[in-house]
Motif scaffolding. Structure first.
Motif, mmCIF file in Angstrom:
data_model
loop_
_atom_site.group_PDB
_atom_site.id
_atom_site.type_symbol
_atom_site.label_atom_id
_atom_site.label_comp_id
_atom_site.label_asym_id
_atom_site.label_seq_id
_atom_site.Cartn_x
_atom_site.Cartn_y
_atom_site.Cartn_z
ATOM 1 N N GLN A 57 -18.586 -12.228 -8.090
ATOM 2 C CA GLN A 57 -17.990 -10.895 -8.083
ATOM 3 C C GLN A 57 -18.971 -9.850 -8.610
ATOM 4 O O GLN A 57 -19.182 -8.806 -7.978
ATOM 5 C CB GLN A 57 -16.723 -10.875 -8.938
ATOM 6 C CG GLN A 57 -16.106 -9.478 -9.093
ATOM 7 C CD GLN A 57 -14.806 -9.509 -9.872
ATOM 8 O OE1 GLN A 57 -13.884 -10.238 -9.539
ATOM 9 N NE2 GLN A 57 -14.728 -8.718 -10.936
ATOM 10 N N CYS A 63 -14.829 -10.586 -3.966
ATOM 11 C CA CYS A 63 -13.608 -10.438 -4.764
ATOM 12 C C CYS A 63 -12.336 -10.803 -4.006
ATOM 13 O O CYS A 63 -11.239 -10.407 -4.393
ATOM 14 C CB CYS A 63 -13.506 -9.022 -5.321
ATOM 15 S SG CYS A 63 -13.619 -7.738 -4.050
ATOM 16 N N THR A 64 -12.485 -11.546 -2.916
ATOM 17 C CA THR A 64 -11.318 -12.092 -2.227
ATOM 18 C C THR A 64 -11.546 -13.585 -2.036
ATOM 19 O O THR A 64 -12.694 -14.067 -2.087
ATOM 20 C CB THR A 64 -11.095 -11.447 -0.840
ATOM 21 O OG1 THR A 64 -12.154 -11.853 0.043
ATOM 22 C CG2 THR A 64 -11.058 -9.927 -0.931
ATOM 23 N N LEU A 96 -7.239 -12.250 1.869
ATOM 24 C CA LEU A 96 -7.972 -10.978 1.818
ATOM 25 C C LEU A 96 -7.541 -10.096 0.653
ATOM 26 O O LEU A 96 -7.961 -8.944 0.555
ATOM 27 C CB LEU A 96 -7.797 -10.223 3.136
ATOM 28 C CG LEU A 96 -8.375 -10.910 4.389
ATOM 29 C CD1 LEU A 96 -8.080 -10.087 5.630
ATOM 30 C CD2 LEU A 96 -9.869 -11.149 4.240
ATOM 31 N N GLN A 97 -6.724 -10.634 -0.232
ATOM 32 C CA GLN A 97 -6.266 -9.862 -1.401
ATOM 33 C C GLN A 97 -7.406 -9.666 -2.388
ATOM 34 O O GLN A 97 -8.137 -10.603 -2.709
ATOM 35 C CB GLN A 97 -5.113 -10.603 -2.077
ATOM 36 C CG GLN A 97 -4.536 -9.901 -3.297
ATOM 37 C CD GLN A 97 -3.365 -10.668 -3.890
ATOM 38 O OE1 GLN A 97 -2.768 -11.533 -3.229
ATOM 39 N NE2 GLN A 97 -3.027 -10.383 -5.138
ATOM 40 N N THR A 98 -7.569 -8.451 -2.882
ATOM 41 C CA THR A 98 -8.617 -8.160 -3.859
ATOM 42 C C THR A 98 -8.227 -8.742 -5.219
ATOM 43 O O THR A 98 -7.147 -8.461 -5.731
ATOM 44 C CB THR A 98 -8.848 -6.651 -3.994
ATOM 45 O OG1 THR A 98 -9.273 -6.137 -2.723
ATOM 46 C CG2 THR A 98 -9.929 -6.357 -5.033
ATOM 47 N N ASP A 100 -9.718 -10.055 -9.306
ATOM 48 C CA ASP A 100 -10.671 -9.729 -10.363
ATOM 49 C C ASP A 100 -10.927 -10.994 -11.173
ATOM 50 O O ASP A 100 -10.051 -11.465 -11.900
ATOM 51 C CB ASP A 100 -10.111 -8.628 -11.261
ATOM 52 C CG ASP A 100 -11.105 -8.194 -12.341
ATOM 53 O OD1 ASP A 100 -12.175 -8.822 -12.460
ATOM 54 O OD2 ASP A 100 -10.794 -7.233 -13.079
ATOM 55 N N HIS A 106 -6.031 -14.209 -12.514
ATOM 56 C CA HIS A 106 -6.636 -14.351 -11.193
ATOM 57 C C HIS A 106 -7.608 -15.526 -11.164
ATOM 58 O O HIS A 106 -7.591 -16.341 -10.242
ATOM 59 C CB HIS A 106 -7.384 -13.067 -10.808
ATOM 60 C CG HIS A 106 -6.485 -11.930 -10.458
ATOM 61 N ND1 HIS A 106 -6.964 -10.668 -10.140
ATOM 62 C CD2 HIS A 106 -5.138 -11.850 -10.373
ATOM 63 C CE1 HIS A 106 -5.941 -9.869 -9.877
ATOM 64 N NE2 HIS A 106 -4.820 -10.562 -10.024
#
Length: 219
Positions: A57, A63-64, A96-98, A100, A106
């Motif tokens: 990242q 970040c996906t 495809l969700q952003t 962190d 996450h």
């Protein structure tokens, strides 16, 4: 018949990080696997996996799940599409969700899903994984003080103490009362003992919460 553990589990390297010149923390003294690193404990292997996901990242902007796994498991030697679908399914995050990777909520599920896919199992406890993520610099979010078992016990104890004090104040104010008012004194005395019991229960809850957390390795 004894079933041999997956290679990543045997190596304490559940992400199957390939050998390189990277001086990872916690590497085993003897590196007997020619392809993959061997760590002296699973916590260090999990930590290394976490640090790689964070680096993806920070250094490359990945970040996906789709971005991360495409780099982690390139199509030249993996079924990358199936890998992405597997991680998305296990985490509940869209491909495809952003995300962190500096956020515990996450990073932890993504890391666990990778371990599951790499080894066909995820055998590590929450305590082990949390310890590894803390070593990697990512700590779990602090629970609100209002929901803490220890604080809730304290609130009960405090309420009991204040309540007992309130009963004493009422009794003091009744000193000049008439005989009719003094007739309720036994009920006030009973209420005071009840509040004492509530106070003791609250203190007991606080002590039990601390002991239980230590037993689980959370403190």
């Amino acid at each position: 018949m004894t079933t041999q553990k997956p290679r990543g589990i045997r190596n304490n390297n559940p992400g199957n990080i390939r050998r390189s010149n990277d001086p990872w923390q916690g590497l085993a003294k003897e590196q007997n696997d020619r392809e993959f690193f061997m760590f002296k404990s699973a916590v260090y292997g999990i930590r290394a996996l976490a640090r790689l996901l964070i680096t993806y990242q920070d250094k490359y902007g990945l970040c996906t799940i789709e971005m991360i796994i495409t780099r982690w498991a390139p199509a030249v030697e993996n079924n990358t599409k199936a890998y992405i679908q597997s991680v998305a399914r296990h985490t509940g995050f869209a491909a495809l969700q952003t995300l962190d990777m500096h956020r515990f909520e996450h990073l932890k599920p993504v890391l666990e899903a990778i371990i599951q896919h790499e080894n066909g199992q995820q055998p590590y406890s929450d305590v082990e994984i949390t310890k590894a993520l803390v070593l990697a610099g990512v700590e779990p979010g602090q629970k609100s003080l209002q929901t803490s078992r220890t604080v809730k016990g304290g609130q009960v104890a405090t309420a009991g103490t204040l309540g007992a004090g309130g009963i004493e104040a009422i009794q003091d104010s009744l000193e000049p009362a008439t005989t009719t008012l003094m007739a309720i004194a036994p009920y006030l005395e009973a209420a005071k003992w009840l509040l004492l019991v509530v106070t003791l229960i609250g203190i007991g809850v606080m002590l039990w919460a601390r002991i239980d957390d230590r037993r689980k390795g959370l403190r």
